[in-house]
Write a protein that holds these residues in place. Structure first.
Motif, PDB file in Angstrom:
ATOM      1  N   ILE A  64       0.824  -1.205   0.239  1.00 22.85           N
ATOM      2  CA  ILE A  64      -0.185   0.160  -0.015  1.00 22.85           C
ATOM      3  C   ILE A  64       0.747   1.272   0.025  1.00 22.85           C
ATOM      4  O   ILE A  64       0.606   2.273  -0.774  1.00 22.85           O
ATOM      5  CB  ILE A  64      -0.959  -0.052   0.965  1.00 22.85           C
ATOM      6  N   GLN A  65       2.145   1.321   0.966  1.00 21.81           N
ATOM      7  CA  GLN A  65       2.759   2.311   0.786  1.00 21.81           C
ATOM      8  C   GLN A  65       3.385   2.601  -0.585  1.00 21.81           C
ATOM      9  O   GLN A  65       3.330   3.931  -0.928  1.00 21.81           O
ATOM     10  CB  GLN A  65       3.772   2.227   1.740  1.00 21.81           C
ATOM     11  N   ALA A  66       3.810   1.606  -1.188  1.00 17.68           N
ATOM     12  CA  ALA A  66       4.600   1.735  -2.707  1.00 17.68           C
ATOM     13  C   ALA A  66       3.546   2.097  -3.579  1.00 17.68           C
ATOM     14  O   ALA A  66       3.824   3.045  -4.547  1.00 17.68           O
ATOM     15  CB  ALA A  66       4.873   0.378  -3.096  1.00 17.68           C
ATOM     16  N   LEU A  67       2.426   1.675  -3.496  1.00 20.03           N
ATOM     17  CA  LEU A  67       1.251   2.300  -4.494  1.00 20.03           C
ATOM     18  C   LEU A  67       0.735   3.631  -4.174  1.00 20.03           C
ATOM     19  O   LEU A  67       0.797   4.498  -4.966  1.00 20.03           O
ATOM     20  CB  LEU A  67      -0.108   1.452  -4.109  1.00 20.03           C
ATOM     21  N   ASN A  68       0.728   4.046  -3.033  1.00 19.11           N
ATOM     22  CA  ASN A  68       0.386   5.485  -2.492  1.00 19.11           C
ATOM     23  C   ASN A  68       1.627   6.278  -3.248  1.00 19.11           C
ATOM     24  O   ASN A  68       1.361   7.648  -3.425  1.00 19.11           O
ATOM     25  CB  ASN A  68       0.253   5.808  -1.071  1.00 19.11           C
ATOM     26  N   ARG A  69       2.861   5.864  -2.996  1.00 14.22           N
ATOM     27  CA  ARG A  69       4.069   6.544  -3.484  1.00 14.22           C
ATOM     28  C   ARG A  69       3.652   6.949  -5.073  1.00 14.22           C
ATOM     29  O   ARG A  69       4.531   7.714  -5.547  1.00 14.22           O
ATOM     30  CB  ARG A  69       5.385   5.928  -3.284  1.00 14.22           C
ATOM     31  N   MET A  70       3.384   5.969  -5.895  1.00 15.89           N
ATOM     32  CA  MET A  70       3.155   5.814  -7.169  1.00 15.89           C
ATOM     33  C   MET A  70       2.005   6.611  -7.590  1.00 15.89           C
ATOM     34  O   MET A  70       1.412   6.883  -8.746  1.00 15.89           O
ATOM     35  CB  MET A  70       3.047   4.480  -7.801  1.00 15.89           C
ATOM     36  N   ALA A  71       1.039   6.890  -6.723  1.00 16.83           N
ATOM     37  CA  ALA A  71      -0.256   7.483  -7.009  1.00 16.83           C
ATOM     38  C   ALA A  71      -0.131   8.871  -7.852  1.00 16.83           C
ATOM     39  O   ALA A  71      -0.799   9.184  -8.851  1.00 16.83           O
ATOM     40  CB  ALA A  71      -1.010   8.079  -5.523  1.00 16.83           C
ATOM     41  N   PRO A  72       0.951   9.666  -7.463  1.00 20.64           N
ATOM     42  CA  PRO A  72       1.166  10.985  -8.356  1.00 20.64           C
ATOM     43  C   PRO A  72       1.294  10.657  -9.817  1.00 20.64           C
ATOM     44  O   PRO A  72       0.669  11.129 -10.715  1.00 20.64           O
ATOM     45  CB  PRO A  72       2.243  11.865  -7.906  1.00 20.64           C
ATOM     46  N   HIS A  73       2.054   9.437 -10.191  1.00 24.21           N
ATOM     47  CA  HIS A  73       2.134   9.001 -11.499  1.00 24.21           C
ATOM     48  C   HIS A  73       0.935   8.691 -12.036  1.00 24.21           C
ATOM     49  O   HIS A  73       0.424   8.984 -13.071  1.00 24.21           O
ATOM     50  CB  HIS A  73       3.264   7.884 -11.492  1.00 24.21           C
ATOM     51  N   PHE A  74       0.163   7.980 -11.290  1.00 25.64           N
ATOM     52  CA  PHE A  74      -1.258   7.390 -11.744  1.00 25.64           C
ATOM     53  C   PHE A  74      -2.192   8.501 -12.053  1.00 25.64           C
ATOM     54  O   PHE A  74      -2.945   8.633 -12.902  1.00 25.64           O
ATOM     55  CB  PHE A  74      -1.968   6.201 -10.914  1.00 25.64           C
ATOM     56  N   GLU A  75      -2.036   9.461 -11.009  1.00 25.93           N
ATOM     57  CA  GLU A  75      -2.916  10.698 -11.276  1.00 25.93           C
ATOM     58  C   GLU A  75      -2.489  11.527 -12.609  1.00 25.93           C
ATOM     59  O   GLU A  75      -3.314  12.038 -13.335  1.00 25.93           O
ATOM     60  CB  GLU A  75      -2.851  11.482 -10.092  1.00 25.93           C
ATOM     61  N   HIS A  76      -1.240  11.650 -12.822  1.00 25.61           N
ATOM     62  CA  HIS A  76      -0.884  12.346 -14.061  1.00 25.61           C
ATOM     63  C   HIS A  76      -1.261  11.497 -15.111  1.00 25.61           C
ATOM     64  O   HIS A  76      -2.074  11.999 -16.129  1.00 25.61           O
ATOM     65  CB  HIS A  76       0.701  12.470 -14.197  1.00 25.61           C
ATOM     66  N   LYS A  77      -1.246  10.205 -15.412  1.00 27.20           N
ATOM     67  CA  LYS A  77      -1.800   9.615 -16.437  1.00 27.20           C
ATOM     68  C   LYS A  77      -3.469   9.636 -16.481  1.00 27.20           C
ATOM     69  O   LYS A  77      -3.939   9.493 -17.848  1.00 27.20           O
ATOM     70  CB  LYS A  77      -1.560   7.858 -16.308  1.00 27.20           C
ATOM     71  N   LEU A  78      -3.943   9.635 -15.353  1.00 32.80           N
ATOM     72  CA  LEU A  78      -5.481   9.943 -15.364  1.00 32.80           C
ATOM     73  C   LEU A  78      -5.843  11.315 -16.343  1.00 32.80           C
ATOM     74  O   LEU A  78      -6.637  11.053 -16.942  1.00 32.80           O
ATOM     75  CB  LEU A  78      -6.034   9.655 -14.293  1.00 32.80           C
ATOM     76  N   ARG A  79      -5.228  12.346 -15.677  1.00 36.53           N
ATOM     77  CA  ARG A  79      -5.427  13.548 -16.180  1.00 36.53           C
ATOM     78  C   ARG A  79      -5.214  13.640 -17.667  1.00 36.53           C
ATOM     79  O   ARG A  79      -5.890  14.304 -18.515  1.00 36.53           O
ATOM     80  CB  ARG A  79      -4.556  14.576 -15.559  1.00 36.53           C
ATOM     81  N   ARG A  80      -4.330  12.830 -18.245  1.00 41.99           N
ATOM     82  CA  ARG A  80      -3.957  12.901 -19.581  1.00 41.99           C
ATOM     83  C   ARG A  80      -5.053  12.050 -20.553  1.00 41.99           C
ATOM     84  O   ARG A  80      -5.185  12.264 -21.611  1.00 41.99           O
ATOM     85  CB  ARG A  80      -2.476  12.385 -20.198  1.00 41.99           C
ATOM     86  N   SER A  81      -5.610  11.120 -19.730  1.00 42.17           N
ATOM     87  CA  SER A  81      -6.628  10.106 -20.369  1.00 42.17           C
ATOM     88  C   SER A  81      -7.943  10.836 -20.230  1.00 42.17           C
ATOM     89  O   SER A  81      -8.797  10.660 -21.088  1.00 42.17           O
ATOM     90  CB  SER A  81      -6.542   8.872 -19.706  1.00 42.17           C
ATOM     91  N   PHE A  82      -8.405  11.673 -19.228  1.00 42.95           N
ATOM     92  CA  PHE A  82      -9.701  12.204 -19.335  1.00 42.95           C
ATOM     93  C   PHE A  82      -9.779  13.646 -19.457  1.00 42.95           C
ATOM     94  O   PHE A  82      -8.889  14.445 -19.280  1.00 42.95           O
ATOM     95  CB  PHE A  82     -10.251  12.198 -17.813  1.00 42.95           C
ATOM     96  N   SER A  83     -10.832  14.299 -19.986  1.00 37.90           N
ATOM     97  CA  SER A  83     -10.943  15.526 -20.347  1.00 37.90           C
ATOM     98  C   SER A  83     -11.314  16.460 -19.179  1.00 37.90           C
ATOM     99  O   SER A  83     -11.210  17.746 -19.234  1.00 37.90           O
ATOM    100  CB  SER A  83     -12.157  15.841 -21.388  1.00 37.90           C
ATOM    101  N   LYS A  84     -11.337  16.198 -18.112  1.00 37.36           N
ATOM    102  CA  LYS A  84     -11.668  16.794 -16.725  1.00 37.36           C
ATOM    103  C   LYS A  84     -10.538  17.602 -16.370  1.00 37.36           C
ATOM    104  O   LYS A  84      -9.225  17.130 -16.520  1.00 37.36           O
ATOM    105  CB  LYS A  84     -12.248  16.085 -15.582  1.00 37.36           C
ATOM    106  N   ARG A  85     -10.711  18.792 -15.934  1.00 35.43           N
ATOM    107  CA  ARG A  85      -9.569  19.559 -15.532  1.00 35.43           C
ATOM    108  C   ARG A  85      -9.006  19.288 -14.181  1.00 35.43           C
ATOM    109  O   ARG A  85      -7.912  19.264 -14.092  1.00 35.43           O
ATOM    110  CB  ARG A  85      -9.987  20.993 -15.350  1.00 35.43           C
ATOM    111  N   ARG A  86     -10.192  18.914 -13.420  1.00 31.03           N
ATOM    112  CA  ARG A  86      -9.595  18.560 -12.015  1.00 31.03           C
ATOM    113  C   ARG A  86     -10.090  16.963 -11.644  1.00 31.03           C
ATOM    114  O   ARG A  86     -11.212  16.619 -11.951  1.00 31.03           O
ATOM    115  CB  ARG A  86     -10.225  19.269 -10.719  1.00 31.03           C
ATOM    116  N   LEU A  87      -9.192  16.209 -11.164  1.00 29.69           N
ATOM    117  CA  LEU A  87      -9.340  14.946 -10.962  1.00 29.69           C
ATOM    118  C   LEU A  87      -9.211  14.615  -9.379  1.00 29.69           C
ATOM    119  O   LEU A  87      -8.313  15.254  -8.997  1.00 29.69           O
ATOM    120  CB  LEU A  87      -8.533  13.669 -11.710  1.00 29.69           C
ATOM    121  N   PRO A  88      -9.858  13.687  -8.787  1.00 33.36           N
ATOM    122  CA  PRO A  88      -9.648  13.598  -7.443  1.00 33.36           C
ATOM    123  C   PRO A  88      -8.379  12.810  -7.004  1.00 33.36           C
ATOM    124  O   PRO A  88      -7.718  12.227  -7.954  1.00 33.36           O
ATOM    125  CB  PRO A  88     -10.816  12.664  -7.046  1.00 33.36           C
TER     126      PRO A  88
END
Length: 114
Positions: A64-88
């Protein structure tokens, strides 16, 4: 828990599908081999709890700690995939209920045997 709108349910399904793909294909960390996303839970518009389970004997906290450290990377990829400006923000949590369901299934299998 309040009922989700169809749009919110569709969004969470798309997020789950994309996160599963990212974990499977883009992350070379062996701790994530066998990690499954069991469910997503929206906490307002600010956070998404991502419940995960690992089918092998692994340290839950380290995973879980490793996944949470990777969360910013995942959030960046999600922002690029979705048209929403703000993602949770994404927060990974261990799904202990999934382990319990496996125990119940094993008990049912034991009852079937003569």
């Amino acid at each position: 828990m309040s009922p989700r709108s169809p749009n919110q349910q569709r969004f969470l399904t798309d997020v789950q599908r994309l996160l599963s793909t990212l974990i499977l294909r883009e992350v070379a960390d062996p701790r994530f081999n066998g990690v499954s996303i069991t469910r997503l839970e929206a906490c307002g518009s600010e956070h998404i709890n991502v419940w995960v389970f690992h089918n092998a004997e692994t340290d839950q906290q380290l995973c879980i700690q490793a996944l949470n450290r990777m969360a910013p990377h995942f959030e960046h990829k999600l922002r690029r995939s979705f048209s929403k400006r703000r993602l949770p923000k994404i927060h990974f949590k261990w799904d202990a209920n999934f382990e319990k369901s496996g125990d119940v299934l094993q008990m049912l299998r034991n009852l079937e045997r003569p």
